[in-house]
Design a protein around this motif. Structure first.
Motif, PDB file in Angstrom:
ATOM      1  N   ARG A 195     -28.577 -16.827 -39.996  1.00 43.16           N
ATOM      2  CA  ARG A 195     -28.219 -15.457 -39.634  1.00 43.16           C
ATOM      3  C   ARG A 195     -26.829 -15.350 -39.021  1.00 43.16           C
ATOM      4  O   ARG A 195     -26.272 -14.263 -38.921  1.00 43.16           O
ATOM      5  CB  ARG A 195     -29.234 -14.906 -38.620  1.00 43.16           C
ATOM      6  N   ALA A 196     -26.280 -16.475 -38.596  1.00 42.83           N
ATOM      7  CA  ALA A 196     -24.993 -16.458 -37.904  1.00 42.83           C
ATOM      8  C   ALA A 196     -23.848 -16.166 -38.867  1.00 42.83           C
ATOM      9  O   ALA A 196     -23.876 -16.539 -40.038  1.00 42.83           O
ATOM     10  CB  ALA A 196     -24.755 -17.796 -37.214  1.00 42.83           C
ATOM     11  N   VAL A 197     -22.842 -15.482 -38.360  1.00 45.26           N
ATOM     12  CA  VAL A 197     -21.630 -15.169 -39.116  1.00 45.26           C
ATOM     13  C   VAL A 197     -20.446 -15.806 -38.393  1.00 45.26           C
ATOM     14  O   VAL A 197     -20.233 -15.569 -37.195  1.00 45.26           O
ATOM     15  CB  VAL A 197     -21.440 -13.645 -39.227  1.00 45.26           C
ATOM     16  N   GLU A 198     -19.697 -16.620 -39.109  1.00 45.08           N
ATOM     17  CA  GLU A 198     -18.581 -17.329 -38.485  1.00 45.08           C
ATOM     18  C   GLU A 198     -17.320 -16.476 -38.458  1.00 45.08           C
ATOM     19  O   GLU A 198     -16.987 -15.792 -39.436  1.00 45.08           O
ATOM     20  CB  GLU A 198     -18.292 -18.624 -39.243  1.00 45.08           C
ATOM     21  N   ILE A 199     -16.621 -16.525 -37.334  1.00 39.35           N
ATOM     22  CA  ILE A 199     -15.280 -15.956 -37.254  1.00 39.35           C
ATOM     23  C   ILE A 199     -14.320 -17.021 -37.780  1.00 39.35           C
ATOM     24  O   ILE A 199     -14.042 -18.015 -37.110  1.00 39.35           O
ATOM     25  CB  ILE A 199     -14.920 -15.559 -35.811  1.00 39.35           C
ATOM     26  N   ALA A 228     -11.481 -12.171 -39.480  1.00 41.58           N
ATOM     27  CA  ALA A 228     -12.130 -12.484 -40.756  1.00 41.58           C
ATOM     28  C   ALA A 228     -13.457 -13.170 -40.488  1.00 41.58           C
ATOM     29  O   ALA A 228     -13.569 -14.013 -39.592  1.00 41.58           O
ATOM     30  CB  ALA A 228     -11.245 -13.386 -41.607  1.00 41.58           C
ATOM     31  N   TYR A 229     -14.474 -12.802 -41.276  1.00 42.39           N
ATOM     32  CA  TYR A 229     -15.831 -13.297 -41.090  1.00 42.39           C
ATOM     33  C   TYR A 229     -16.388 -13.870 -42.389  1.00 42.39           C
ATOM     34  O   TYR A 229     -16.090 -13.360 -43.480  1.00 42.39           O
ATOM     35  CB  TYR A 229     -16.771 -12.167 -40.672  1.00 42.39           C
ATOM     36  N   ARG A 230     -17.239 -14.890 -42.239  1.00 47.42           N
ATOM     37  CA  ARG A 230     -17.983 -15.437 -43.380  1.00 47.42           C
ATOM     38  C   ARG A 230     -19.308 -15.987 -42.848  1.00 47.42           C
ATOM     39  O   ARG A 230     -19.326 -16.585 -41.764  1.00 47.42           O
ATOM     40  CB  ARG A 230     -17.178 -16.537 -44.067  1.00 47.42           C
ATOM     41  N   PRO A 231     -20.409 -15.830 -43.554  1.00 50.31           N
ATOM     42  CA  PRO A 231     -21.678 -16.359 -43.055  1.00 50.31           C
ATOM     43  C   PRO A 231     -21.637 -17.869 -42.839  1.00 50.31           C
ATOM     44  O   PRO A 231     -20.995 -18.611 -43.595  1.00 50.31           O
ATOM     45  CB  PRO A 231     -22.664 -15.991 -44.175  1.00 50.31           C
TER      46      PRO A 231
END
Length: 399
Positions: free
Chosen positions: A238-242, A393-396
């Motif tokens: 569920r986490a989204v990486e910065i 910017a984000y990516r799962p």
């Protein structure tokens, strides 16, 4: 020290017209958004090690008063005020804390606003935007109200230089109002035709009322965590990486003789370039974007600052439908500031919440299909004049 930072929980209130919810004060807003973010992360408030609380209008320890609604645990609470980029600045500070010594940090923003156009609060001291206003008056002549005038002049400059039309700016507002129909958190959830947008009361040409963000009450929050915290709690799904983040303030070239620079175009461009370099990405890799459309003119200027098109070509993106569903990107699926609302301290964190839901594939009827795919990448852009620009910017995590 954690080299990676993840968003593990987000929450927000519905954004409302000021005073619409009787008795709804800023601590109530923060409790609602903060509780939702903690629940989304699956943690209790006593797990949070630091808090960054953003707001523009309020007394000096409003941040403490707000987050005390979540608990009294003695953790550091830092009050943040950076004009309209306050929410993203709180997020930026929280991310830096996680990259330092903290494992779990809360960023929260809220605002209780007065109806009507923004106005000067303190008349007995230098106006923070005084230098910007004097320069714009020198370039374009005086005008009021201040905020719409500044962004309207930047739009008029773009029209004079590149042939951009009032209708192209209006189509941006049409798009964002249409997007907000599917957002239960949005202040407005009504679709407007191009004719209705153009015929709405004029504010400062070419801007009409339906091309301007409203004043709003509301709150948004995000829980950020380190890689080790995500691993320990099994949150990778569920986490989204910065994957990239930058904040910049005004450069000398803010005063280069253009209205666009005075409303943040160069700051936005510099922040975006830094994020693309950090993340190893470019505009072509993005699926969904939440950007600072305080006025329709600024959305078009920001297309160019983010590198979605060349200088002077923003109108072409509008005409081609490249910034809505079925186009190359979906910009402001939430409805943006124009339709979702703009409680200043909460705006940047509401962008984080929207993009987290998009990348998880849980945005419901407004879901951008490409955002939920394996290659989905999201970008947020938030500015405050006087000045600061924050791009993230984000990516799962599991991609």
């Amino acid at each position: 020290m954690s080299s990676k930072v993840y968003v593990i929980g987000v929450g927000m209130t519905k954004f409302e017209k000021p005073g619409r919810r009787e008795g709804w004060d800023y601590p109530d807003m923060a409790r609602e958004a903060g509780t939702a973010a903690l629940h989304d992360a699956g943690i209790a408030y006593d797990t949070v090690q630091e808090v960054y609380a953003g707001y523009v209008y309020g007394d000096s320890t409003s941040g403490q008063r707000a987050v005390y609604e979540l608990g009294l645990t003695g953790v550091p609470v830092v009050n943040v005020n950076n004009n309209c980029s306050t929410g993203s600045t709180a997020l930026w500070l929280a991310a830096r804390a996680v990259r330092g010594a903290a494992d779990c940090v809360l960023a929260i923003g809220f605002e209780k606003m007065a109806p009507g156009s923004l106005s000067e609060t303190y008349a007995d001291r230098a106006l923070p935007l005084g230098r910007h206003i004097r320069e714009l008056e020198r370039l374009r002549g005086p005008g009021r109200p201040m905020a719409p005038w500044m962004f309207a002049e930047a739009g008029r400059e773009h029209m004079e230089r590149y042939g951009t039309t009032a209708e192209q700016f209006a189509r941006i507002a049409v798009k964002n109002h249409r997007h907000s129909v599917n957002n239960p958190y949005a202040q407005f959830q009504r679709e407007f035709s191009l004719d209705e947008v153009l015929a709405s009361p004029g504010i400062v040409a070419p801007l009409t009322r339906l091309q301007c963000s409203p004043t709003s009450d509301g709150s948004a929050a995000a829980v950020l965590a380190s890689e080790s915290f995500v691993d320990r709690h099994g949150l990778a799904g569920r986490a989204v990486e910065i994957v990239g983040q930058a904040m910049v303030t005004d450069f000398e070239d803010t005063f280069d003789g253009t209205a666009a620079a005075l409303v943040g175009a160069h700051m936005s461009r510099a922040a975006a370039r830094a994020v693309y370099e950090q993340a190893g990405l470019g505009p072509q890799d993005l699926s969904v974007i939440e950007l600072h459309d305080c006025f329709a003119t600024n959305e078009l200027l920001t297309y160019e600052a983010l590198g979605l098109c060349g200088e002077g070509e923003g109108g072409k993106l509008v005409d081609a439908g490249d910034t809505t569903y079925g186009g190359r990107w979906v910009v402001n699926p939430s409805g943006g500031l124009i339709s979702k609302g703009h409680p200043l301290g909460a705006t940047g964190l509401a962008q984080c919440a929207e993009l987290t839901w998009q990348l998880r594939g849980t945005a419901g009827a407004r879901q951008v299909p490409a955002a939920a795919e394996h290659t989905g990448v999201a970008l947020a852009h938030n500015i405050g004049l006087g000045g600061a620009a924050v791009v993230t910017a984000y990516r799962p995590a599991d991609r």
